[in-house]
Design a protein around this motif. Sequence first.
Motif, mmCIF file in Angstrom:
data_model
loop_
_atom_site.group_PDB
_atom_site.id
_atom_site.type_symbol
_atom_site.label_atom_id
_atom_site.label_comp_id
_atom_site.label_asym_id
_atom_site.label_seq_id
_atom_site.Cartn_x
_atom_site.Cartn_y
_atom_site.Cartn_z
ATOM 1 N N THR A 288 -56.830 -36.751 -17.939
ATOM 2 C CA THR A 288 -57.484 -38.209 -17.847
ATOM 3 C C THR A 288 -56.240 -39.114 -16.834
ATOM 4 N N ASN A 289 -55.123 -38.340 -16.815
ATOM 5 C CA ASN A 289 -53.681 -38.637 -15.953
ATOM 6 C C ASN A 289 -54.167 -39.350 -14.628
ATOM 7 N N GLN A 290 -54.243 -40.270 -14.153
ATOM 8 C CA GLN A 290 -54.587 -41.007 -13.207
ATOM 9 C C GLN A 290 -53.445 -41.041 -12.070
ATOM 10 N N TYR A 291 -52.061 -40.599 -12.453
ATOM 11 C CA TYR A 291 -50.950 -40.728 -11.754
ATOM 12 C C TYR A 291 -50.927 -39.655 -10.908
ATOM 13 N N TYR A 292 -50.930 -38.395 -11.363
ATOM 14 C CA TYR A 292 -50.740 -37.224 -10.865
ATOM 15 C C TYR A 292 -52.195 -36.921 -10.004
ATOM 16 N N LYS A 293 -52.011 -36.195 -8.675
ATOM 17 C CA LYS A 293 -53.359 -35.782 -8.039
ATOM 18 C C LYS A 293 -53.179 -34.244 -7.911
ATOM 19 N N GLY A 294 -54.078 -33.571 -8.536
ATOM 20 C CA GLY A 294 -54.283 -32.083 -8.349
ATOM 21 C C GLY A 294 -53.367 -31.460 -9.407
ATOM 22 N N LEU A 295 -52.496 -30.402 -8.436
ATOM 23 C CA LEU A 295 -51.600 -29.972 -9.552
ATOM 24 C C LEU A 295 -50.581 -30.456 -10.380
ATOM 25 N N ASN A 296 -50.573 -30.488 -11.454
ATOM 26 C CA ASN A 296 -49.427 -31.127 -12.275
ATOM 27 C C ASN A 296 -48.828 -30.091 -13.284
ATOM 28 N N PHE A 297 -47.680 -30.582 -13.890
ATOM 29 C CA PHE A 297 -47.086 -29.679 -15.004
ATOM 30 C C PHE A 297 -46.661 -30.616 -16.318
ATOM 31 N N GLU A 298 -46.402 -29.736 -17.275
ATOM 32 C CA GLU A 298 -45.894 -30.224 -18.458
ATOM 33 C C GLU A 298 -44.868 -29.304 -19.081
ATOM 34 N N VAL A 299 -43.707 -29.802 -19.671
ATOM 35 C CA VAL A 299 -42.804 -28.798 -20.167
ATOM 36 C C VAL A 299 -42.380 -29.326 -21.739
ATOM 37 N N ASN B 113 -43.546 -32.763 -25.961
ATOM 38 C CA ASN B 113 -43.479 -32.806 -24.338
ATOM 39 C C ASN B 113 -42.121 -33.499 -23.753
ATOM 40 N N ILE B 114 -41.308 -32.819 -23.003
ATOM 41 C CA ILE B 114 -39.933 -33.481 -22.535
ATOM 42 C C ILE B 114 -39.998 -33.754 -21.082
ATOM 43 N N VAL B 115 -41.079 -33.109 -20.307
ATOM 44 C CA VAL B 115 -40.823 -33.156 -18.891
ATOM 45 C C VAL B 115 -42.302 -33.147 -18.364
ATOM 46 N N ASP B 116 -42.825 -34.031 -17.303
ATOM 47 C CA ASP B 116 -43.846 -33.798 -16.810
ATOM 48 C C ASP B 116 -43.728 -33.918 -15.275
ATOM 49 N N GLY B 117 -44.644 -33.760 -14.273
ATOM 50 C CA GLY B 117 -44.452 -33.632 -13.062
ATOM 51 C C GLY B 117 -45.710 -33.368 -12.433
ATOM 52 N N GLY B 118 -45.918 -33.383 -10.980
ATOM 53 C CA GLY B 118 -47.139 -33.367 -10.287
ATOM 54 C C GLY B 118 -46.729 -33.923 -8.873
ATOM 55 N N PHE B 119 -48.091 -33.676 -8.230
ATOM 56 C CA PHE B 119 -48.008 -34.047 -6.936
ATOM 57 C C PHE B 119 -48.658 -35.704 -7.102
ATOM 58 N N VAL B 120 -48.099 -36.480 -6.052
ATOM 59 C CA VAL B 120 -48.575 -38.044 -6.259
ATOM 60 C C VAL B 120 -49.026 -38.366 -4.682
ATOM 61 N N ASP B 121 -50.013 -39.386 -4.522
ATOM 62 C CA ASP B 121 -50.566 -39.716 -3.156
ATOM 63 C C ASP B 121 -49.966 -41.017 -2.878
ATOM 64 N N TRP B 122 -48.963 -41.663 -3.591
ATOM 65 C CA TRP B 122 -48.618 -42.910 -2.958
ATOM 66 C C TRP B 122 -47.713 -42.938 -1.632
ATOM 67 N N THR B 123 -47.050 -41.584 -1.443
ATOM 68 C CA THR B 123 -46.425 -41.691 -0.194
ATOM 69 C C THR B 123 -47.369 -41.704 0.969
ATOM 70 N N GLN B 124 -48.552 -40.902 0.805
ATOM 71 C CA GLN B 124 -49.389 -40.893 1.793
ATOM 72 C C GLN B 124 -50.116 -42.321 2.140
ATOM 73 N N GLN B 125 -50.450 -42.932 1.269
ATOM 74 C CA GLN B 125 -50.636 -44.291 1.296
ATOM 75 C C GLN B 125 -49.612 -45.071 1.955
ATOM 76 N N LEU B 126 -48.375 -45.243 1.513
ATOM 77 C CA LEU B 126 -47.233 -45.748 2.161
ATOM 78 C C LEU B 126 -47.161 -45.657 3.696
ATOM 79 N N LEU B 127 -47.198 -44.338 4.031
ATOM 80 C CA LEU B 127 -46.814 -43.912 5.334
ATOM 81 C C LEU B 127 -48.004 -43.809 6.306
ATOM 82 N N GLY B 128 -49.473 -43.734 5.693
ATOM 83 C CA GLY B 128 -50.698 -43.797 6.200
ATOM 84 C C GLY B 128 -50.974 -42.520 6.865
ATOM 85 N N ASN B 129 -50.394 -41.464 6.322
ATOM 86 C CA ASN B 129 -50.367 -40.090 6.654
ATOM 87 C C ASN B 129 -50.929 -39.144 5.529
ATOM 88 N N LYS B 130 -52.168 -38.482 5.787
ATOM 89 C CA LYS B 130 -52.689 -37.782 4.891
ATOM 90 C C LYS B 130 -52.090 -36.292 4.556
#
Length: 80
Positions: A25-36, A42-59
């Motif tokens: 249900t996490n809306q922050y990460y798009k696609g592959l993400n991970f947790e440690v 849960n001490i670490v999480d991460g994943g792919f984000v799309d805000w750089t695509q939006q910022l740069l206008g580059n898919k």
Amino acid sequence: MDRLVDHLNVKFPSCLFIEDRVDSTNQYYKGLNFEVYVDGVNIVDGGFVDWTQQLLGNKKERLLISGTGMDLQLITGLIQ
């Protein structure tokens, strides 16, 4: 993905790597993400984000980020 998980479990036998394909249900990460987790915390999480695509206008832009909360680790006693 199965080969990656198998390889990590062989390479790092003191750790347990599992794959969970349940949609998050996490809306922050798009696609592959991970947790440690350490001792069930849960001490670490991460994943792919799309805000750089939006910022740069580059898919084609990709950004993988991760983070940890040091305060949580101190509170739970995972670090001293």
